[in-house]
Motif scaffolding. Sequence first.
Motif, PDB file in Angstrom:
ATOM      1  N   LEU A 337       0.828  -1.207   0.000  1.00 19.49           N
ATOM      2  CA  LEU A 337       0.000   0.000   0.000  1.00 19.49           C
ATOM      3  C   LEU A 337       0.863   1.258   0.000  1.00 19.49           C
ATOM      4  O   LEU A 337       0.473   2.295  -0.549  1.00 19.49           O
ATOM      5  N   THR A 338       2.045   1.184   0.610  1.00 15.78           N
ATOM      6  CA  THR A 338       2.952   2.323   0.631  1.00 15.78           C
ATOM      7  C   THR A 338       3.410   2.695  -0.770  1.00 15.78           C
ATOM      8  O   THR A 338       3.536   3.869  -1.123  1.00 15.78           O
ATOM      9  N   PHE A 339       3.652   1.670  -1.598  1.00 20.65           N
ATOM     10  CA  PHE A 339       4.121   1.907  -2.965  1.00 20.65           C
ATOM     11  C   PHE A 339       2.993   2.312  -3.911  1.00 20.65           C
ATOM     12  O   PHE A 339       3.248   2.837  -5.001  1.00 20.65           O
ATOM     13  N   ALA A 340       1.756   2.057  -3.533  1.00 22.27           N
ATOM     14  CA  ALA A 340       0.641   2.260  -4.454  1.00 22.27           C
ATOM     15  C   ALA A 340       0.555   3.686  -5.009  1.00 22.27           C
ATOM     16  O   ALA A 340       0.305   3.866  -6.207  1.00 22.27           O
ATOM     17  N   PRO A 341       0.752   4.746  -4.192  1.00 24.78           N
ATOM     18  CA  PRO A 341       0.643   6.093  -4.773  1.00 24.78           C
ATOM     19  C   PRO A 341       1.610   6.332  -5.925  1.00 24.78           C
ATOM     20  O   PRO A 341       1.251   6.976  -6.917  1.00 24.78           O
ATOM     21  N   THR A 342       2.830   5.826  -5.812  1.00 23.50           N
ATOM     22  CA  THR A 342       3.806   6.004  -6.880  1.00 23.50           C
ATOM     23  C   THR A 342       3.325   5.347  -8.157  1.00 23.50           C
ATOM     24  O   THR A 342       3.390   5.936  -9.249  1.00 23.50           O
ATOM     25  N   ALA A 343       2.828   4.114  -8.055  1.00 27.54           N
ATOM     26  CA  ALA A 343       2.380   3.385  -9.238  1.00 27.54           C
ATOM     27  C   ALA A 343       1.138   4.011  -9.851  1.00 27.54           C
ATOM     28  O   ALA A 343       1.022   4.124 -11.080  1.00 27.54           O
ATOM     29  N   VAL A 344       0.205   4.442  -9.002  1.00 27.51           N
ATOM     30  CA  VAL A 344      -1.038   5.037  -9.512  1.00 27.51           C
ATOM     31  C   VAL A 344      -0.747   6.339 -10.245  1.00 27.51           C
ATOM     32  O   VAL A 344      -1.246   6.585 -11.352  1.00 27.51           O
ATOM     33  N   VAL A 345       0.077   7.192  -9.644  1.00 26.66           N
ATOM     34  CA  VAL A 345       0.407   8.468 -10.279  1.00 26.66           C
ATOM     35  C   VAL A 345       1.166   8.233 -11.579  1.00 26.66           C
ATOM     36  O   VAL A 345       0.932   8.922 -12.582  1.00 26.66           O
ATOM     37  N   PHE A 346       2.068   7.268 -11.594  1.00 20.74           N
ATOM     38  CA  PHE A 346       2.799   6.932 -12.816  1.00 20.74           C
ATOM     39  C   PHE A 346       1.821   6.586 -13.940  1.00 20.74           C
ATOM     40  O   PHE A 346       1.944   7.066 -15.069  1.00 20.74           O
ATOM     41  N   GLY A 347       0.831   5.763 -13.631  1.00 19.76           N
ATOM     42  CA  GLY A 347      -0.143   5.371 -14.641  1.00 19.76           C
ATOM     43  C   GLY A 347      -0.994   6.525 -15.112  1.00 19.76           C
ATOM     44  O   GLY A 347      -1.217   6.704 -16.314  1.00 19.76           O
ATOM     45  N   LEU A 348      -1.461   7.360 -14.173  1.00 21.62           N
ATOM     46  CA  LEU A 348      -2.312   8.494 -14.544  1.00 21.62           C
ATOM     47  C   LEU A 348      -1.570   9.493 -15.411  1.00 21.62           C
ATOM     48  O   LEU A 348      -2.091   9.985 -16.420  1.00 21.62           O
ATOM     49  N   VAL A 349      -0.344   9.810 -15.049  1.00 20.28           N
ATOM     50  CA  VAL A 349       0.436  10.765 -15.832  1.00 20.28           C
ATOM     51  C   VAL A 349       0.756  10.198 -17.208  1.00 20.28           C
ATOM     52  O   VAL A 349       0.667  10.898 -18.222  1.00 20.28           O
ATOM     53  N   GLY A 350       1.091   8.906 -17.249  1.00 17.81           N
ATOM     54  CA  GLY A 350       1.395   8.280 -18.530  1.00 17.81           C
ATOM     55  C   GLY A 350       0.219   8.297 -19.489  1.00 17.81           C
ATOM     56  O   GLY A 350       0.402   8.346 -20.712  1.00 17.81           O
ATOM     57  N   LEU A 351      -0.993   8.272 -18.954  1.00 15.38           N
ATOM     58  CA  LEU A 351      -2.189   8.276 -19.800  1.00 15.38           C
ATOM     59  C   LEU A 351      -2.670   9.673 -20.170  1.00 15.38           C
ATOM     60  O   LEU A 351      -3.415   9.828 -21.144  1.00 15.38           O
ATOM     61  N   ALA A 389       6.606   7.305   8.485  1.00 10.81           N
ATOM     62  CA  ALA A 389       5.325   7.970   8.332  1.00 10.81           C
ATOM     63  C   ALA A 389       5.569   9.439   8.011  1.00 10.81           C
ATOM     64  O   ALA A 389       6.688   9.937   8.080  1.00 10.81           O
ATOM     65  N   GLY A 390       4.508  10.120   7.653  1.00 13.66           N
ATOM     66  CA  GLY A 390       4.624  11.552   7.413  1.00 13.66           C
ATOM     67  C   GLY A 390       4.046  11.952   6.071  1.00 13.66           C
ATOM     68  O   GLY A 390       4.178  11.234   5.079  1.00 13.66           O
ATOM     69  N   PHE A 391       3.416  13.125   6.070  1.00 12.57           N
ATOM     70  CA  PHE A 391       2.775  13.651   4.869  1.00 12.57           C
ATOM     71  C   PHE A 391       3.763  13.824   3.736  1.00 12.57           C
ATOM     72  O   PHE A 391       3.482  13.485   2.580  1.00 12.57           O
ATOM     73  N   TRP A 392       4.954  14.353   4.041  1.00 14.97           N
ATOM     74  CA  TRP A 392       5.911  14.664   2.985  1.00 14.97           C
ATOM     75  C   TRP A 392       6.463  13.416   2.321  1.00 14.97           C
ATOM     76  O   TRP A 392       6.903  13.462   1.161  1.00 14.97           O
ATOM     77  N   LEU A 393       6.434  12.305   3.004  1.00  9.70           N
ATOM     78  CA  LEU A 393       6.874  11.059   2.375  1.00  9.70           C
ATOM     79  C   LEU A 393       5.955  10.707   1.209  1.00  9.70           C
ATOM     80  O   LEU A 393       6.429  10.343   0.125  1.00  9.70           O
ATOM     81  N   TYR A 394       4.656  10.855   1.401  1.00  4.31           N
ATOM     82  CA  TYR A 394       3.716  10.501   0.332  1.00  4.31           C
ATOM     83  C   TYR A 394       3.724  11.533  -0.786  1.00  4.31           C
ATOM     84  O   TYR A 394       3.478  11.202  -1.951  1.00  4.31           O
ATOM     85  N   VAL A 395       4.027  12.781  -0.450  1.00  2.59           N
ATOM     86  CA  VAL A 395       4.233  13.785  -1.494  1.00  2.59           C
ATOM     87  C   VAL A 395       5.434  13.394  -2.350  1.00  2.59           C
ATOM     88  O   VAL A 395       5.401  13.481  -3.583  1.00  2.59           O
ATOM     89  N   ALA A 396       6.501  12.942  -1.694  1.00  2.00           N
ATOM     90  CA  ALA A 396       7.694  12.515  -2.424  1.00  2.00           C
ATOM     91  C   ALA A 396       7.407  11.289  -3.286  1.00  2.00           C
ATOM     92  O   ALA A 396       7.877  11.197  -4.429  1.00  2.00           O
ATOM     93  N   PHE A 397       6.618  10.345  -2.755  1.00  2.00           N
ATOM     94  CA  PHE A 397       6.246   9.175  -3.553  1.00  2.00           C
ATOM     95  C   PHE A 397       5.488   9.588  -4.818  1.00  2.00           C
ATOM     96  O   PHE A 397       5.738   9.084  -5.909  1.00  2.00           O
ATOM     97  N   ALA A 398       4.545  10.517  -4.652  1.00  2.00           N
ATOM     98  CA  ALA A 398       3.792  10.995  -5.818  1.00  2.00           C
ATOM     99  C   ALA A 398       4.722  11.700  -6.802  1.00  2.00           C
ATOM    100  O   ALA A 398       4.567  11.581  -8.026  1.00  2.00           O
TER     101      ALA A 398
END
Length: 493
Positions: A337-351, A389-398
Amino acid sequence: MTTTTPAGPDSAPGSGPGPIPAPSKTPGTDNRPGRLLAIVLAAQFMALLDVFIVNVAVPTIGAELHASGAELQLVVAGYAITYSVLLITGARLGDLLGHRRVYLAGLALFTAASLACGLAQGTGELIAFRLIQGAGSAVMIPQVLSLIQRNFTGEARGRALGLYAAVLATGAAAGQVLGGVLVSADLFGTGWRPVFLVNVPVGLVLLALGARVLPRDDARAPERAHRLDLPGLVLLGASVSLLTVPLVLGQEEDWPLWSWLSLTAAAVTFALFCLYESRLARRGGTPLIAPRVLRHPGMGLAVFRIMAVMAVNGGFLFALTLHIQGGLGFSALRAGLTFAPTAVVFGLVGLTWRGWPASWQRALIPAGFALAAVSVAGVGLALRDGHGAGFWLYVAFAGVGTGLALGFSPTLTRALATVRPEDAADASGLLATVTQLGQLIGVAMFGTLFLNRLESLGAPGAYTSSDALLVCMFALAATAATGAVSGLVRRRR
């Protein structure tokens, strides 16, 4: 976020030049195109899923099989070795023997290898079966685009290719989450094994349906099919293996003499490969990688950029998985689940990037690399205190997902759009191979860096693991930065 390189609108990897015949009714098969599309895309999704589902399971595999860090690298990289080396040959086998026949054969090999991986009793067995699994994918996957493009026309083809892109975009995220679910569930005490065994019933169903639904192959004139380049295949396979094995095992063995000899032999073998391919092309043969495609304006830069993107992707996922589950003690499900934001954003941007403002288009690639560099470094800094944990970690993943998508998708699309129609298939095969080689090199190089740093810091723990991760993330950021510079230099010429 590995992917399969699409060809141009009228060609597929490894397919010969010329018009694609319109769909036709074939005796003995179910010719409803919706079912055909569902079958080939399900197989594509399964193969893509397998790359990322295994990534999340790596720490559990290591604990149960008592595998070293180098062995875990080979579990991940073994699939990419045979997939990357055999991909173009798999496409040409489809031309020679028929896409239906080769697709079913590759699916059967992939399914059997998945069963063997799930039943493996040791790391050596698992690595060997992963190599076979990668070979099955290399035979099966090139036929997906060929079957779509030979059985769909007009708007139907556009819709089919749109679904194909959606499968690529969602496979990474789904693989990581499903991998976490299966490993955390520990079904019947089987631990990591369901991440492979889940392919078996799916593969058997697809084989049964495929034999019924896929149209039978038409007889082909020999001149319309590419011939196999077996000497080139051997030389390329040898050079990739001679490079990968010492990169993975050298650190663990304290870089003995054989590792340096192997790296030297890899350079020599690759030079022989390039020389042979050039001579074969001059004689009018069909080389594995056509030199004229590499000489096409902008292709060399595209190869470098795609290699850099995928090396960052492969190293990022491998090192971060070991840290999150080993250093931080996260469960496999939480890691997925931690990796999911990176993969989802990658797919959305690619499309969606094609629909962005025209004034942005020229800057997308260097900006993407720069964003990836900053974001990867940000992930390392966010995790440097040994917490997860932390908000900025998920911002960095995105940011990582956005940056890698902008470095990859526009580069790929523009490189294929500028080649001559007769070179589209060879260019597609080349970039697909480079995509997998970049992933392989990323796991080997940056995985080794992470493990080396971790070992030098003493006994593993949350702090030492985060320290090792920070060094690795900075190295990955530097690699991404080279992509940004390459784009800016290209624009100033």
